[in-house]
Motif scaffolding. Sequence first.
Motif, PDB file in Angstrom:
ATOM      1  N   TYR A   1       0.833  -1.214   0.000  1.00 29.70           N
ATOM      2  CA  TYR A   1       0.000   0.000   0.000  1.00 29.70           C
ATOM      3  C   TYR A   1       0.863   1.258   0.000  1.00 29.70           C
ATOM      4  O   TYR A   1       0.558   2.232  -0.710  1.00 29.70           O
TER       5      TYR A   1
ATOM      6  N   ASP B   1       0.727   4.155  -2.734  1.00 29.80           N
ATOM      7  CA  ASP B   1       0.250   5.471  -2.333  1.00 29.80           C
ATOM      8  C   ASP B   1       1.305   6.563  -2.495  1.00 29.80           C
ATOM      9  O   ASP B   1       0.974   7.700  -2.858  1.00 29.80           O
TER      10      ASP B   1
ATOM     11  N   SER C   1      -7.808   1.807   0.184  1.00 29.52           N
ATOM     12  CA  SER C   1      -7.686   3.042   0.951  1.00 29.52           C
ATOM     13  C   SER C   1      -6.962   2.741   2.248  1.00 29.52           C
ATOM     14  O   SER C   1      -6.829   1.576   2.657  1.00 29.52           O
TER      15      SER C   1
ATOM     16  N   HIS D   1      -9.318   1.087   4.701  1.00 34.54           N
ATOM     17  CA  HIS D   1      -9.484  -0.328   4.362  1.00 34.54           C
ATOM     18  C   HIS D   1      -8.306  -1.139   4.887  1.00 34.54           C
ATOM     19  O   HIS D   1      -8.471  -2.195   5.510  1.00 34.54           O
TER      20      HIS D   1
END
Length: 260
Positions: free
Chosen positions: A52, A56, A102, A105
């Motif tokens: 992630y 991101d 996200s 999440h």
Amino acid sequence: MQDEADFRGEGHPAGERRAPETANGGPPSENPPIFNIPTGILAALGLICGIYVLQDLFFSPATNEWIAVEFGFSPIRYLYPLGDQSLAWLWTPVSYSLLHGSFEHLAFNSLWLAAFGTPVCRRIGEARFVLFWLVSSVAAATLHAVVNWGEPSLMVGASGVISALMGAACRFAFGERRRGIARLAGREPPLLSVRQALADRTVRVFIIVWFLGNVAIAVGLPMMGADSASIAWDAHIGGFLLGFFFFGLFDRPGMRRTAP
């Protein structure tokens, strides 16, 4: 587990106490770990969080879109001849479980993974835990594909695997007082059969509440402010059923004896 010793200063100056030794004869650790999380769970958390962070902070929107398409699970893939497309149909039933849409999440799934993955991984070990992750992610994706056959949606997230861990925990982590005493004594309690698990009030209440929550999602009721339409409730159920009914296949051989 070493019992607490009673040292009364025999053979030592008055008031002086000798620290107990560990099983290997050495002194106990002065700094025990704050979080007793197995290595396998830490590795899983590091992997999903690391992916992630890369997406991101470092990857472009175009790259992230490609990752979602190539590694997210989509039921529509299986409407077309497999030989006419990339091998994404082969790995996406597992790779989707490593992606998150996200930070919320990711954070939500990480907390539940630590909570329910820890007792399962500690019981079956890292190698069996990896196998359990692979199989449960496929089971969750399979039911999602059946319910949403031909849909062009993309599913990401470890919720299906975490649901499987919850189902597995119902077979050994809950139960009557003497099973709790065994866990406090450092022993793993015997595996409950499906019938024994369902006969336990705590397990029944947990399962009922869990399924009611997913039924609420299925009919469109908002859960914790999230868009229920974006939650793959069917994947949750597929994972839970796998964990509850088939956890015995992943349990260590010496622990498969069911409780009397």
